[in-house]
Design a protein around this motif. Structure first.
Motif, PDB file in Angstrom:
ATOM      1  N   TYR A  81       0.958  -1.140  -0.007  1.00 43.31           N
ATOM      2  CA  TYR A  81       0.160  -0.013  -0.074  1.00 43.31           C
ATOM      3  C   TYR A  81       0.874   1.201  -0.161  1.00 43.31           C
ATOM      4  CZ  TYR A  81      -3.670  -3.324   1.600  1.00 43.31           C
ATOM      5  OH  TYR A  81      -4.318  -4.403   1.398  1.00 43.31           O
ATOM      6  N   LYS A  83       2.148   5.192   0.205  1.00 47.99           N
ATOM      7  CA  LYS A  83       1.919   6.165   1.199  1.00 47.99           C
ATOM      8  C   LYS A  83       1.193   7.332   0.283  1.00 47.99           C
ATOM      9  CE  LYS A  83       5.571   5.341   4.311  1.00 47.99           C
ATOM     10  NZ  LYS A  83       6.816   5.940   4.913  1.00 47.99           N
ATOM     11  N   GLU A  84       0.433   8.129   1.012  1.00 45.54           N
ATOM     12  CA  GLU A  84      -0.608   9.185   0.343  1.00 45.54           C
ATOM     13  C   GLU A  84       0.293  10.090  -0.291  1.00 45.54           C
ATOM     14  OE1 GLU A  84      -3.965  10.525  -0.670  1.00 45.54           O
ATOM     15  OE2 GLU A  84      -3.608   8.825   0.484  1.00 45.54           O
ATOM     16  N   GLU A  85       1.500  10.367  -0.031  1.00 49.59           N
ATOM     17  CA  GLU A  85       2.455  11.191  -0.709  1.00 49.59           C
ATOM     18  C   GLU A  85       2.774  10.886  -1.995  1.00 49.59           C
ATOM     19  OE1 GLU A  85       4.029   9.968   2.398  1.00 49.59           O
ATOM     20  OE2 GLU A  85       2.798  11.262   3.415  1.00 49.59           O
ATOM     21  N   TRP A  87       0.892   9.245  -4.218  1.00 49.04           N
ATOM     22  CA  TRP A  87      -0.222   9.430  -5.199  1.00 49.04           C
ATOM     23  C   TRP A  87      -0.158  10.907  -5.502  1.00 49.04           C
ATOM     24  CZ3 TRP A  87      -1.681   5.348  -7.114  1.00 49.04           C
ATOM     25  CH2 TRP A  87      -1.686   4.253  -6.445  1.00 49.04           C
ATOM     26  N   SER A  88       0.237  11.974  -4.757  1.00 51.39           N
ATOM     27  CA  SER A  88       0.235  13.243  -5.098  1.00 51.39           C
ATOM     28  C   SER A  88       1.544  13.774  -6.195  1.00 51.39           C
ATOM     29  CB  SER A  88       0.284  13.996  -3.864  1.00 51.39           C
ATOM     30  OG  SER A  88       1.499  13.964  -2.867  1.00 51.39           O
TER      31      SER A  88
END
Length: 162
Positions: A81, A83-85, A87-88
């Motif tokens: 999975y 990290k959110e960073e 995808w940005s």
């Protein structure tokens, strides 16, 4: 069924103790259910001539939980999975969209600027007439006129090619 319910009441502390000894800190309910399944299987497969039920139940429950832990650990190792960073930071560099835009613009030759705006917004960006009117800050009827003009000219181009 009453007999198993009595076993559940009697062996629930054992199930929780096994969970603590195995350091299970996630998915408590799932592992509790796995412990109950182990208890159920212990009740079905118990042979009194080979020892006490408590020892057999403990071994059966713990074994069932260890198998479940193994499977869930393998599953978690296989799935990553980000990290959110992550995808940005991804940039959409799709050469197909560039070619698609070039192709779309070749069809727009001979159209006015506003008609071209309608074609691009409608086909590339998938915007409705209402959305186009809102972004261009014009009335909906104006966008409908752009559409009518663009479609008429595009049909004429297609008929001329045939």
């Amino acid at each position: 069924m009453e007999h198993f319910n009595e076993l559940v009441v009697q062996y629930t502390p054992m199930i929780h103790k096994i969970m603590r000894t195995l350091h299970i800190y996630k998915n408590h309910e799932e592992f509790y259910q796995t412990g109950l399944i182990g208890l159920w299987e212990a009740q079905l497969n118990f042979d009194p001539s080979k020892g006490s039920f408590a020892n057999y139940a403990y071994t059966s429950i713990k074994g069932k939980m260890l198998v479940e832990m193994n499977q869930s650990n393998k599953h978690e190792e296989r799935i990553i999975y980000p990290k959110e960073e992550f995808w940005s930071m991804i940039e959409d560099v799709n050469p197909e969209s560039l070619l698609e835009m070039e192709t779309l613009l070749t069809y727009c030759e001979g159209l006015t600027e506003k008609e071209t705006k309608w074609v691009i917004a409608n086909y590339k960006d998938c915007l409705s007439i209402k959305d186009i009117a809102k972004t261009e800050k014009v009335s909906i009827s104006a966008v409908k006129q752009w559409r009518v003009g663009a479609l008429r000219k595009l049909r004429e181009q297609v008929e001329m090619q045939n």
